[in-house]
Enzyme design. Structure first.
Site, short mmCIF file in Angstrom:
data_model
loop_
_atom_site.label_atom_id
_atom_site.label_comp_id
_atom_site.label_asym_id
_atom_site.label_seq_id
_atom_site.Cartn_x
_atom_site.Cartn_y
_atom_site.Cartn_z
N ILE A 1 0.91 -1.27 0.07
CA ILE A 1 -0.03 -0.02 0.04
C ILE A 1 0.82 1.24 0.17
CG2 ILE A 1 -1.96 -1.00 1.09
CD1 ILE A 1 -1.22 0.12 3.93
N TYR B 1 1.18 1.80 18.12
CA TYR B 1 -0.03 1.01 17.09
C TYR B 1 -1.25 1.48 17.51
CZ TYR B 1 -3.02 -2.74 16.03
OH TYR B 1 -4.22 -3.21 15.33
P1 NAD Z 1 -2.60 -9.74 9.92
O1 NAD Z 1 -1.25 -9.38 10.04
O2 NAD Z 1 -2.68 -11.25 9.47
O3 NAD Z 1 -3.06 -9.10 8.14
C1 NAD Z 1 -2.47 -7.78 7.95
C2 NAD Z 1 -2.07 -8.02 6.63
O4 NAD Z 1 -1.59 -7.09 6.02
C3 NAD Z 1 -0.96 -8.94 6.24
O5 NAD Z 1 -1.43 -9.99 5.32
C4 NAD Z 1 0.29 -8.59 5.88
O6 NAD Z 1 1.13 -9.18 5.06
C5 NAD Z 1 -0.41 -7.17 5.16
N1 NAD Z 1 0.30 -6.09 5.30
C6 NAD Z 1 1.05 -5.51 5.92
N2 NAD Z 1 1.89 -4.38 5.52
C7 NAD Z 1 1.33 -4.14 4.20
C8 NAD Z 1 1.63 -3.29 3.07
N3 NAD Z 1 2.54 -2.10 3.28
N4 NAD Z 1 1.10 -3.49 2.01
C9 NAD Z 1 0.34 -4.68 1.63
N5 NAD Z 1 0.10 -5.40 2.65
C10 NAD Z 1 0.31 -5.11 3.92
O7 NAD Z 1 -3.66 -9.21 10.97
P2 NAD Z 1 -5.10 -9.51 10.97
O8 NAD Z 1 -5.47 -9.93 12.37
O9 NAD Z 1 -5.70 -10.06 9.72
O10 NAD Z 1 -5.43 -7.57 10.94
C11 NAD Z 1 -6.42 -7.18 10.06
C12 NAD Z 1 -6.46 -5.72 10.26
O11 NAD Z 1 -7.34 -5.75 11.41
C13 NAD Z 1 -5.43 -5.03 10.55
O12 NAD Z 1 -5.64 -3.47 10.18
C14 NAD Z 1 -5.17 -4.95 11.96
O13 NAD Z 1 -4.63 -3.59 12.55
C15 NAD Z 1 -6.67 -5.03 12.57
N6 NAD Z 1 -7.13 -5.44 13.91
C16 NAD Z 1 -7.01 -6.72 13.95
C17 NAD Z 1 -7.57 -7.21 15.19
C18 NAD Z 1 -7.23 -8.67 15.54
O14 NAD Z 1 -7.80 -8.99 16.74
N7 NAD Z 1 -6.70 -9.62 14.82
C19 NAD Z 1 -7.66 -6.08 16.14
C20 NAD Z 1 -7.84 -4.71 15.96
C21 NAD Z 1 -7.69 -4.47 14.75
#
Ligand code: NAD
Length: 317
Positions: free
Chosen positions: A55, A144
């Site tokens: 991104i 974060y």
């Molecule tokens: P995840 O790490 O599995 O997913 C994040 C994805 O973003 C990964 O596949 C990673 O490779 C990709 N990514 C990172 N940097 C990138 C970049 N520069 N360009 C393109 N892709 C990139 O984590 P998740 O748990 O699936 O989280 C998804 C979203 O939900 C995130 O925004 C996270 O902050 C948010 N979130 C998750 C939780 C949870 O409980 N899992 C809670 C609060 C917020």
């Protein structure tokens, strides 16, 4: 409709791509992911196109966004400890990366894409209230949390400044298939599962009475997919959790029931900054999605344990 999912090869992203691809109103799903914490294998068997890229690449984003009717922006550098170690890296991906997505959407001529952005319960900090409502002041305690607050604030500001149709969700502890124990998020459920499978006691930091609002990833994906289909927008952030309260001790007991045997626990010193209670007020969510029925925790844990037993990704990394 064509949907772009940033972070689509991640835990929530890949579950969402599967849910979107099954919907009759969605013709095409593209996952944009740099595979930093996600994995191409998460999309095995999912009819979605994976574009390996970042991104932070504005030209690539512009190209992909110009073809999309909706963008679900999940890409992020997760983990509080990683952000404490390197705040600039978290800011660059989570805040500047979100701005790149929004700018790409703003530049689309004619009908601009609907943008759904993932924020986090970490924006609340440790405000001691029984239910975290979106009207509370945000006080993130980590870089974060601050970067996620910046991301959701930019998203909402693009609605008021440029009329972009947006929805910013605050996720709470999401769990389910594809969430690996070795993920930088170090979420408690896959860690417990990995220990249980290895026949080791479940590690509990502190006295185990800290409570969480666990949300099954299938429930999250269903809400996100419905939001895409109905082009749901909101002028304020929306908690994506259902107001359940489960302590870590209760979670250990429930997991033992799911696995059919009692599981030992090992109490460890409390973790600095561990939040005691994290529970959403679901009022705004239920107003926008009145038909939504969350998957109950025991059912979600059963599905997660089944996946964990078969998936190589379930092994501790
Ligand atoms: P995840 O790490 O599995 O997913 C994040 C994805 O973003 C990964 O596949 C990673 O490779 C990709 N990514 C990172 N940097 C990138 C970049 N520069 N360009 C393109 N892709 C990139 O984590 P998740 O748990 O699936 O989280 C998804 C979203 O939900 C995130 O925004 C996270 O902050 C948010 N979130 C998750 C939780 C949870 O409980 N899992 C809670 C609060 C917020």
């Amino acid at each position: 409709m064509r949907v772009l999912v940033t972070g689509g090869a991640g835990f929530i992203g890949a579950n969402l791509c599967r849910a979107l691809a099954a919907r009759p109103d969605v013709d095409h799903v593209t996952a944009l992911d740099d595979l930093s914490t996600g994995s191409a294998a998460n999309l095995d068997g999912v009819p979605a196109r994976l574009v390996e890229g970042s991104i932070l690449d504005r030209e690539l984003l512009g190209h992909l966004v110009s073809r999309a009717g909706a963008v679900v922006h999940l890409a992020a550098r997760p983990s509080v400890p990683r952000s404490v170690r390197d705040p600039m890296a978290s800011h660059t991906v989570n805040a500047t990366g979100t701005l790149n997505v929004l700018e790409a959407c703003r530049a689309v001529p004619g009908t601009r894409p609907h943008v759904i952005c993932a924020s986090s319960s970490s924006v609340y900090g440790d405000i001691a209230v029984p239910h975290k409502s979106e009207d509370l002041p945000a006080r993130p305690l980590s870089p974060y949390g601050a970067s996620k607050l910046a991301a959701e604030s930019y998203t909402l500001a693009y609605a008021s400044s440029y009329g972009l149709p947006v929805l910013a969700f605050r996720f709470f502890n999401v769990y389910g298939p594809l969430q690996a124990a070795g993920h930088p998020y170090a979420a408690v459920i896959p860690v417990f599962l990995a220990r249980a499978v290895a026949g080791e006691p479940l590690p509990i930091h502190g006295d185990g009475t800290q409570a969480r609002d666990f949300t099954y990833v299938g429930s999250v994906a269903a809400v996100l997919a419905d939001a895409v289909s109905r082009r749901v927008t909101s002028t304020g952030p929306v908690n994506l959790a259902f107001g359940t309260r489960v302590t870590l001790i209760e979670l250990a007991g429930l997991l033992g029931r799911v696995l059919g045997r009692p599981l030992g626990t090992e109490f460890l010193p409390p973790r600095t900054g561990d939040i005691r209670e994290s529970r959403a007020s679901p009022r705004r969510l239920l107003g926008l999605f009145p038909g939504v029925r969350p998957v109950p925790l025991e059912e979600g844990l059963r599905a997660t344990a089944e996946w964990f037993a078969t998936a190589p990704l379930g092994a501790p990394g």
